[in-house]
Design an enzyme around this catalytic site. Structure first.
Site, mmCIF file in Angstrom:
data_model
loop_
_atom_site.group_PDB
_atom_site.id
_atom_site.type_symbol
_atom_site.label_atom_id
_atom_site.label_comp_id
_atom_site.label_asym_id
_atom_site.label_seq_id
_atom_site.Cartn_x
_atom_site.Cartn_y
_atom_site.Cartn_z
ATOM 1 N N ASN A 173 -15.153 -7.819 53.180
ATOM 2 C CA ASN A 173 -15.108 -9.268 52.877
ATOM 3 C C ASN A 173 -15.785 -10.129 53.946
ATOM 4 O O ASN A 173 -16.457 -11.104 53.628
ATOM 5 C CB ASN A 173 -13.668 -9.730 52.620
ATOM 6 C CG ASN A 173 -12.772 -9.552 53.809
ATOM 7 O OD1 ASN A 173 -13.023 -8.725 54.684
ATOM 8 N ND2 ASN A 173 -11.717 -10.331 53.862
ATOM 9 N N GLU A 175 -4.999 -4.642 61.255
ATOM 10 C CA GLU A 175 -5.055 -6.002 60.688
ATOM 11 C C GLU A 175 -5.118 -5.826 59.178
ATOM 12 O O GLU A 175 -6.138 -5.391 58.645
ATOM 13 C CB GLU A 175 -6.310 -6.737 61.193
ATOM 14 C CG GLU A 175 -6.370 -6.928 62.695
ATOM 15 C CD GLU A 175 -5.361 -7.949 63.193
ATOM 16 O OE1 GLU A 175 -4.724 -8.630 62.363
ATOM 17 O OE2 GLU A 175 -5.194 -8.052 64.417
ATOM 18 N N CYS A 217 -8.317 -12.407 53.900
ATOM 19 C CA CYS A 217 -6.941 -12.011 54.210
ATOM 20 C C CYS A 217 -6.051 -13.236 54.385
ATOM 21 O O CYS A 217 -4.905 -13.240 53.955
ATOM 22 C CB CYS A 217 -6.908 -11.125 55.445
ATOM 23 S SG CYS A 217 -7.725 -11.828 56.873
ATOM 24 N N GLU A 269 -5.327 -8.838 67.635
ATOM 25 C CA GLU A 269 -6.632 -8.811 68.298
ATOM 26 C C GLU A 269 -7.056 -10.228 68.643
ATOM 27 O O GLU A 269 -6.451 -11.191 68.204
ATOM 28 C CB GLU A 269 -7.687 -8.081 67.457
ATOM 29 C CG GLU A 269 -7.917 -8.580 66.073
ATOM 30 C CD GLU A 269 -8.966 -7.730 65.337
ATOM 31 O OE1 GLU A 269 -9.549 -6.801 65.901
ATOM 32 O OE2 GLU A 269 -9.183 -8.035 64.155
HETATM 33 P P1 NAD Z 1 -9.760 -0.943 52.541
HETATM 34 O O1 NAD Z 1 -8.481 -0.653 53.231
HETATM 35 O O2 NAD Z 1 -9.993 -0.322 51.209
HETATM 36 O O3 NAD Z 1 -11.013 -0.485 53.444
HETATM 37 C C1 NAD Z 1 -11.234 -0.981 54.734
HETATM 38 C C2 NAD Z 1 -12.045 0.030 55.536
HETATM 39 O O4 NAD Z 1 -11.299 1.234 55.678
HETATM 40 C C3 NAD Z 1 -13.372 0.451 54.908
HETATM 41 O O5 NAD Z 1 -14.334 0.567 55.920
HETATM 42 C C4 NAD Z 1 -13.043 1.802 54.295
HETATM 43 O O6 NAD Z 1 -14.180 2.621 54.161
HETATM 44 C C5 NAD Z 1 -12.081 2.367 55.310
HETATM 45 N N1 NAD Z 1 -11.164 3.395 54.819
HETATM 46 C C6 NAD Z 1 -10.657 3.538 53.572
HETATM 47 N N2 NAD Z 1 -9.804 4.581 53.522
HETATM 48 C C7 NAD Z 1 -9.762 5.102 54.788
HETATM 49 C C8 NAD Z 1 -9.034 6.188 55.381
HETATM 50 N N3 NAD Z 1 -8.180 6.947 54.683
HETATM 51 N N4 NAD Z 1 -9.221 6.429 56.694
HETATM 52 C C9 NAD Z 1 -10.065 5.656 57.433
HETATM 53 N N5 NAD Z 1 -10.781 4.624 56.916
HETATM 54 C C10 NAD Z 1 -10.618 4.344 55.605
HETATM 55 O O7 NAD Z 1 -9.847 -2.521 52.492
HETATM 56 P P2 NAD Z 1 -10.914 -3.424 51.749
HETATM 57 O O8 NAD Z 1 -10.683 -3.320 50.273
HETATM 58 O O9 NAD Z 1 -12.265 -3.110 52.286
HETATM 59 O O10 NAD Z 1 -10.489 -4.879 52.264
HETATM 60 C C11 NAD Z 1 -9.560 -5.684 51.612
HETATM 61 C C12 NAD Z 1 -8.215 -5.695 52.310
HETATM 62 O O11 NAD Z 1 -8.397 -5.971 53.696
HETATM 63 C C13 NAD Z 1 -7.271 -6.771 51.815
HETATM 64 O O12 NAD Z 1 -5.976 -6.244 51.682
HETATM 65 C C14 NAD Z 1 -7.295 -7.830 52.911
HETATM 66 O O13 NAD Z 1 -6.161 -8.657 52.960
HETATM 67 C C15 NAD Z 1 -7.472 -6.978 54.111
HETATM 68 N N6 NAD Z 1 -8.054 -7.734 55.211
HETATM 69 C C16 NAD Z 1 -7.266 -8.011 56.294
HETATM 70 C C17 NAD Z 1 -7.766 -8.768 57.338
HETATM 71 C C18 NAD Z 1 -6.927 -9.071 58.545
HETATM 72 O O14 NAD Z 1 -7.499 -9.428 59.572
HETATM 73 N N7 NAD Z 1 -5.623 -8.947 58.508
HETATM 74 C C19 NAD Z 1 -9.066 -9.250 57.278
HETATM 75 C C20 NAD Z 1 -9.847 -8.955 56.166
HETATM 76 C C21 NAD Z 1 -9.325 -8.184 55.139
#
Ligand code: NAD
Length: 491
Positions: free
Chosen positions: A158, A254, A288, A466
């Site tokens: 995102n 996060e 998020c 962070e």
């Molecule tokens: P996601 O968890 O599907 O993926 C995030 C990252 O993790 C990607 O790079 C993905 O390739 C990797 N990944 C996936 N499975 C993994 C595993 N088993 N081991 C290691 N890496 C793995 O999230 P998304 O769909 O890309 O993002 C959306 C989510 O992120 C929403 O829930 C949003 O709220 C959250 N988000 C949180 C913040 C924050 O700062 N708190 C910021 C932005 C997004």
């Protein structure tokens, strides 16, 4: 795409994308492509890192750590600041690529590049943490912070650039080395960031690996990795913590959010509604810390809803290069997830105050993953749209009557990322905001972030935080020194 970048730098272009390992640009035998979410056209090929590539990168990182961790902090700081400047010089190129790969409107993409530069710069200026606990005639006790080693930054799709930069600065400033793993959905800006960084850091200090779904687990399991800084969904965060537990890697998580905004009856609707609208629909709700539940005092509910719907209906959805307010959903999987919320709303006959009959714009602006912003009028608290995170342009507006009741309902979630209170009464704002269980709480605003303010979630929204001084410590071991000053140190 042109062979040179907007600032005429021929050696750095956005045509070809490489993994960055040990100071070199590397290709892989297997490749894949991302998809432009507005046009559904394939983006350029990107590498798919293998286990060998991961091993090579980790070993290069371990070698680089030996000297980088011993490099004076001022040198590390200057390298980071110069890197931030390089990124700023390429703002247009990165913004362009961001709109192509992520879908967001071009002016929002530029704002993300600006924020990335700011997060790099401001955090790089921080003093290295060191604390004097006691300094008396008997003893001096100091706590210092030493780098962990090889850190891996795993980022979502995102805000692929800004969330990466938020991790790069504290990791490298504190003397760690970093491997960036962008999301397979948005690998392009992350890889270019890695490439650009080679002008400023010795080989192996900052590397970038693109891959498929196997790459993340390969990194979290790797014995040579000491720290994972992860931003993404709560579900993945739990898997990462489980994987990291095998080697007791340090983790910062996060994660997701379901931020409530509580609107009191004394607000000025003409001022507040446009602001709330902005914080709900930014990045098409794929944020998020977007407002994901709006609770409006019952006495002004109808006026608020009407005004909110009016602004929402005026928003233009489309290709981020066409001067729109909202771009598409970033990928097909997420598009189907948001559609599942819309189907649940339809199945349960919830009242839809904005959004098309089939909830997808009747003047669909292109073949991409477009969804018309949808407002749900006072659904039950137990409904899916109130309880779960759609991460897309669908929001419930609900009514409340008493303070105790609304605080309970706002906190009644597994998430605790952000929350806001909107009122002219500062005593009330102070009273209510302190009772909210969330890592960031805003008064008469939402979503504002600061590179020097710790950011993190309560409950299932995260672990640790962070940015700011605390963000530096998250990349360090603590080490406490006791200097005994009399009787030879024997007590
Ligand atoms: P996601 O968890 O599907 O993926 C995030 C990252 O993790 C990607 O790079 C993905 O390739 C990797 N990944 C996936 N499975 C993994 C595993 N088993 N081991 C290691 N890496 C793995 O999230 P998304 O769909 O890309 O993002 C959306 C989510 O992120 C929403 O829930 C949003 O709220 C959250 N988000 C949180 C913040 C924050 O700062 N708190 C910021 C932005 C997004």
């Amino acid at each position: 795409m042109a062979n040179t970048t907007a600032n005429g730098d021929a050696s750095f272009n956005f045509d070809k994308f490489y993994n960055v390992i040990d100071g070199r640009l590397e290709t892989t035998s297997k490749t894949r492509r991302g998809v432009n979410p507005s046009t559904l056209e394939p983006n350029p090929e990107v590498p798919v890192a293998s286990r060998d590539d991961v091993d090579k990168a980790v070993h290069a990182a371990q070698r680089a750590f030996e000297s980088w961790s011993q490099t004076p902090i001022e040198e590390r700081r200057q390298a980071l600041l110069a890197f931030a400047e390089s990124l700023a010089e390429h703002t247009d190129d990165f913004a362009n690529m961001l709109t192509i790969e992520q879908g967001k409107p071009l002016n929002h993409a530029k704002a993300e590049v600006d924020a990335s530069v700011r997060w790099l710069t401001e955090q790089s200026k921080l003093p290295f943490p060191e604390e004097v606990i006691e300094d008396t005639e008997a003893q001096t006790v100091t706590t210092t912070y030493s780098p962990l080693g090889v850190a891996v930054a795993i980022v979502p799709w995102n805000f692929p650039l800004m969330l990466a930069c938020g991790k790069i600065a504290p990791a490298l400033l504190t003397g760690n080395v970093l491997i960036l793993k962008p999301s397979p959905f948005t690998p392009y800006c992350g890889l270019k960031l890695g490439e650009l960084a080679q002008r400023h850091f010795p080989p192996g200090v900052f590397q970038a690996l693109s891959g498929d779904d196997d790459l993340g687990p390969m990194l979290t399991e790797h014995l040579g990795v000491n720290k994972i800084s992860f931003t993404g969904s709560s579900a993945t965060g739990k898997k990462i913590m489980q994987s990291c537990s095998k080697t007791l890697k340090r983790v910062t998580l996060e994660l997701g959010g379901k931020d409530p905004a509580i609107i009191c009856e004394d607000v000025d609707l003409a001022t507040v509604v446009p602001q709330v609208t902005k914080f709900v629909w930014a990045n098409s709700g794929q944020l998020c810390v977007a407002i994901k539940r709006i609770y409006v005092h019952t006495s002004i509910y109808r006026q608020f809803l009407d005004a909110f719907v009016k602004v929402t209906k005026s928003l233009v959805v489309g290709d981020g290069f066409n001067g729109v307010n909202l771009g598409p959903i970033q990928n097909e999987m997420q598009y189907n997830r948001v559609r599942a919320f819309l189907e649940d709303i339809e199945r349960n006959n919830l009242k839809v105050a904005a959004g098309k009959e089939n909830y997808i714009g009747d003047q669909k602006p292109g073949p991409g993953y477009f969804i018309t912003p949808t407002v749900v009028d006072n659904p039950p608290d137990y409904s899916m749209i109130v309880r779960e995170e759609p991460f897309g342009p669908v929001v419930p507006i609900l009514q409340w009557e008493t303070e105790d009741e609304i605080i309970r309902r706002a906190n009644d979630t597994v998430y605790g990322l952000g929350a806001s209170v909107w009122t002219k009464d500062m005593d009330r704002a102070s009273r209510m905001s302190k009772r909210l269980k969330a890592g960031s709480v805003w008064i008469n605003s939402h979503m504002l972030l600061h590179p020097l303010a710790p950011f993190g979630g309560h409950k299932e929204s995260g672990l640790g935080s962070e940015w700011g001084a605390q963000g530096l410590k998250a990349y360090c071991n603590t080490q406490t020194f006791f200097w005994a000053k009399n009787n030879g140190g024997v007590h």
